[in-house]
Design a protein around this motif. Structure first.
Motif, mmCIF file in Angstrom:
data_model
loop_
_atom_site.group_PDB
_atom_site.id
_atom_site.type_symbol
_atom_site.label_atom_id
_atom_site.label_comp_id
_atom_site.label_asym_id
_atom_site.label_seq_id
_atom_site.Cartn_x
_atom_site.Cartn_y
_atom_site.Cartn_z
ATOM 1 N N UNK A 280 -8.670 -4.461 4.276
ATOM 2 C CA UNK A 280 -10.050 -4.567 3.787
ATOM 3 C C UNK A 280 -10.161 -4.790 2.297
ATOM 4 N N UNK A 281 -9.184 -4.311 1.523
ATOM 5 C CA UNK A 281 -9.295 -4.523 0.070
ATOM 6 C C UNK A 281 -8.441 -5.682 -0.429
ATOM 7 N N UNK A 282 -7.792 -6.406 0.469
ATOM 8 C CA UNK A 282 -7.030 -7.591 0.064
ATOM 9 C C UNK A 282 -7.985 -8.597 -0.587
ATOM 10 N N UNK B 155 -4.804 2.361 -3.806
ATOM 11 C CA UNK B 155 -5.438 2.055 -2.526
ATOM 12 C C UNK B 155 -6.940 2.266 -2.628
ATOM 13 N N UNK B 156 -7.721 1.276 -2.159
ATOM 14 C CA UNK B 156 -9.160 1.398 -2.221
ATOM 15 C C UNK B 156 -9.705 1.811 -0.861
ATOM 16 N N UNK B 157 -10.481 2.845 -0.837
ATOM 17 C CA UNK B 157 -10.953 3.394 0.422
ATOM 18 C C UNK B 157 -12.116 2.606 1.009
ATOM 19 N N UNK B 158 -12.422 2.922 2.252
ATOM 20 C CA UNK B 158 -13.548 2.317 2.961
ATOM 21 C C UNK B 158 -14.845 3.081 2.726
ATOM 22 N N UNK C 91 -14.460 -2.585 -0.270
ATOM 23 C CA UNK C 91 -13.587 -2.824 0.882
ATOM 24 C C UNK C 91 -14.389 -3.515 1.986
ATOM 25 N N UNK D 150 -7.483 -0.309 6.065
ATOM 26 C CA UNK D 150 -8.017 -0.127 4.718
ATOM 27 C C UNK D 150 -7.357 -1.123 3.756
ATOM 28 N N UNK D 151 -6.042 -1.269 3.871
ATOM 29 C CA UNK D 151 -5.325 -2.198 2.983
ATOM 30 C C UNK D 151 -5.708 -3.644 3.283
ATOM 31 N N UNK E 11 -6.121 7.462 -2.208
ATOM 32 C CA UNK E 11 -6.858 6.201 -2.137
ATOM 33 C C UNK E 11 -7.710 6.005 -3.363
ATOM 34 N N UNK F 229 0.835 -1.209 0.000
ATOM 35 C CA UNK F 229 0.000 0.000 0.000
ATOM 36 C C UNK F 229 0.867 1.256 0.000
ATOM 37 N N UNK F 230 0.714 2.073 -1.020
ATOM 38 C CA UNK F 230 1.475 3.310 -1.085
ATOM 39 C C UNK F 230 1.117 4.233 0.070
ATOM 40 N N UNK F 231 -0.130 4.194 0.499
ATOM 41 C CA UNK F 231 -0.538 5.081 1.591
ATOM 42 C C UNK F 231 0.037 4.623 2.927
#
Lengths: 442, 442
Positions: free
Chosen positions: A353-355, B252-255, B70, A350-351, B209, A331-333
């Motif tokens: 959660x999107x895995x 990155x995918x947000x919540x 997410x 968050x990372x 994100x 994750x870049x963030x």
């Protein structure tokens, strides 16, 4: 450009990695010799060509390798695969490596160039075909300067530049570097129940395009323990899945990644096979050793100021533990937050959660625990950020700052859905990374 | 820190995006009104709370939404989903949005807070339950300052701060921004065969994100055309898959990601359904409109200096075309090379090579073509880098430099394995991105 004083200071304080991570001496496996030379491909007379040879005549060596899964495999990867296939991993006695040019996406000419390197080393080694592996690293899509490389190979052999002392090994480790800031060499001795001592020596190079399933990552490990070739391949694959395939600098997978291992059996003992009583011990030894080497690659991640261990435990499956660890690590963030020493654990969640999990049951929002863990001996050892899915709103920010100021960080994720564990090693994303990669070819 | 003069100059020359991409006037759909206010959640009296209402009484509005996938969905996402489920997308007359706090990973309290926002707006709107959607954006893991937000909502309604003029719409677009450098608002008129004119207005916010399958990306689109609610959902999903799900800033995918659309039918005509003769035209209109909005998000990608269109065509499957476009768009090495105006096409091929394809036959190393395409009218229009898998070793580097110096770049990948096409929009990765995200919470 806006850069905060705090971030500037952080970059200025970058640790002297060479002093910390490059050994000053070492012991090396019996009957291996190495040579390196500045062939002229790299500028400024830098070492850019290395040859490692096995001089043991008492038994046939075993070799194994793990290659990139990138669809565009570089010429040296294809050539080395052919050599291993043809020999079934038996009787490989040399590895030749050049840096500065990756000989990748170079078509038929590139394949011919890689084969020419192999043939030339074979002829110097006594003429046995298929006894040499080849690796290249550097810029993609440029043709090798083959004349410089063949001149270099001839010189290495004709002038017998081979040695087995510390400086020779250090130099070959240097000769494979590209944007690396320090050579990566690890060596270690271990004893088996037969009472004898064996040695593992490994070298690797990073430092960009580092991502699971291999990266521009070249690595070689040699040992004087005899290991049967199929067993060696199995061990190396196992070790790679828990080491080089668990590191991330930037999530890009290279066309050239290769980890190979040669066991020359120069020390007389019974060959290790899967049936050997010492099998599990050797496997553990090789895996731990590969992890040490792989971690050095992350420590030298382009522009990095932090070395980050991501521990995911109590997962329903190993695969999902690894997927979650990888998602956090890429994750870049998350990576910029760690550079900024920002306890922005929301980005970690968050990372997670999107895995893209194999089994959704591996992750239960009401069971997850996330902590920062102290990598020094300071207390409290664990700073809990999320407990059973509930964010801790009264986090000790001063303690968080202390932990995030360390050069080594650890993120612990406890999924609470099973018993499997995976580890990943990553680094932060910094201004220097952008500088290096925005300017790479200029 | 080393930063080359060329890169510094590039950042200094960053274009005035506000001047280029924010309209100075607009027409808006009939019977929508908007209000915005500085509730005090954001510092410096910045607008941080917006309400959009439908005042059309002549027929029930239709609403549809696409939410983040997410696993850790924020409270406003869960709440809005419930509202849409309960109403089946009928009779939604308000959207309330706050910025500065994402109300994400805030547990039961967060859900109660989001529901309180919805209830309060409902009561101001006449007391109908389930007639309001809610969105939040900002820092994850902090509780909403609910008192400030409820005071803000009360003020907006009690003082009747609603308007339907350009400035009111521009202000609400501003009120949803976080790290955005300009508000994103698009409005367009279109005619249908019935001879009447309809209007679409949309707003969106980025800017970090940002990744396929939704991002901290809030967007809303409103229209005065009547569209049946199931049809609206289908259209919005289709449009999102070709717009907001085809953009990447940082992978990155947000919540919190939410795109929603309300069609109030304020202009009297037959409701659009899948059976309507105008269905395909409306679908195309909405998709193109969503693409315009989504592209603005990429144009404002954190720290970006380049807007990059990645075109993948002649793929065996649409899915694989999209996977390849996404892989290129998310590659940190590609993105830093574009920032550096470096024609390092090897990184593009590399990112294609590690894309995880659904069908390996979509990619054939001997058929692939890669080019840079001029986005101005200069000639030659296309600069071929790889032709039928063969890298062009005599690339016109001067022309490459000209193309890469443009603010808008286009990468064309022709797979030659089929007829499907996908587009992705991305931006470069810059020092400024690292600055923004290393310092976000401070």
């Amino acid at each position: 450009m806006r850069i905060s004083p705090a971030l500037l200071q952080r970059t200025a304080k970058m640790i002297d990695k060479y002093a910390l991570y490059v050994p000053k001496e070492g012991v090396f496996p019996k009957n291996f010799k190495v040579a390196s030379i500045a062939s002229g491909v790299k500028k400024n007379d830098a070492l850019d060509l290395g040859v490692i040879v096995n001089t043991n005549k008492s038994r046939l060596s075993s070799a194994a390798a793990v290659f990139t899964t990138n669809k565009f495999k570089a010429a040296p990867v294809l050539t080395s695969k052919q050599v291993l296939d043809a020999t079934r991993g038996k009787g490989i006695n040399a590895i030749v490596v050049n840096s500065g040019c990756a000989n990748s996406v170079t078509g038929d000419i590139g394949n011919a160039d890689a084969q020419e390197m192999v043939s030339l080393v074979n002829s110097h080694m006594g003429g046995t075909p298929n006894s040499t592996l080849v690796m290249s690293t550097g810029v993609i899509g440029q043709r090798l300067q083959l004349d410089k490389i063949t001149n270099g190979i001839n010189k290495v052999f004709n002038d017998n530049k081979f040695g087995d002392d510390f400086q020779s090994w250090l130099n070959i480790a240097k000769s494979i570097c590209t944007t690396d800031t320090f050579p990566k060499i690890v060596t270690s001795k271990f004893s088996l129940p037969d009472g004898k001592q064996y040695t593992l020596t490994g070298m690797a190079k990073g430092a960009g395009m580092i991502c699971p399933n291999m990266a521009t990552l070249l690595g070689y490990i040699v040992t004087d323990l005899p290991i049967e070739s199929k067993t060696l391949q199995k061990m190396l694959t196992y070790a790679t899945n828990r080491s080089f395939n668990c590191i991330s600098v930037d999530g890009d997978m290279s066309t050239n990644d290769t980890i190979c291992m040669i066991a020359n059996g120069a020390i007389e003992t019974e060959e290790i096979t899967e049936a050997s009583s010492a099998y599990a011990q050797v496997q553990e030894q090789v895996t731990g050793f590969a992890q040490q080497l792989a971690q050095l690659v992350v420590r030298d991640g382009e522009g990095s100021t932090k070395f980050v261990t991501v521990n995911v435990r109590n997962s329903l499956t190993f695969k999902d533990a690894k997927i979650i660890a990888e998602s956090i690590s890429n994750s870049m963030l998350v990576k910029t937050a760690l550079y900024g020493q920002d306890a922005n654990w929301g980005r970690i969640l968050c990372a997670i959660g999107y895995a893209k999990l194999g089994n959704v049951k591996s992750l239960d929002e009401t069971k997850i625990n996330v902590s920062f863990v102290a990598t020094d001996n300071s207390e409290p050892h664990e700073l809990k950020l999320v407990v059973n899915g509930v964010p801790q709103l009264d986090i000790d920010e001063a303690r968080a700052s202390e932990l995030l100021a360390l050069n080594d960080l650890e993120v612990l994720v406890d999924l609470g859905t099973g018993t499997e564990t995976a580890q990943f090693w990553t680094c932060d994303l910094t201004h220097e990374y952008v500088t290096i990669n925005g300017d790479y070819r200029s």
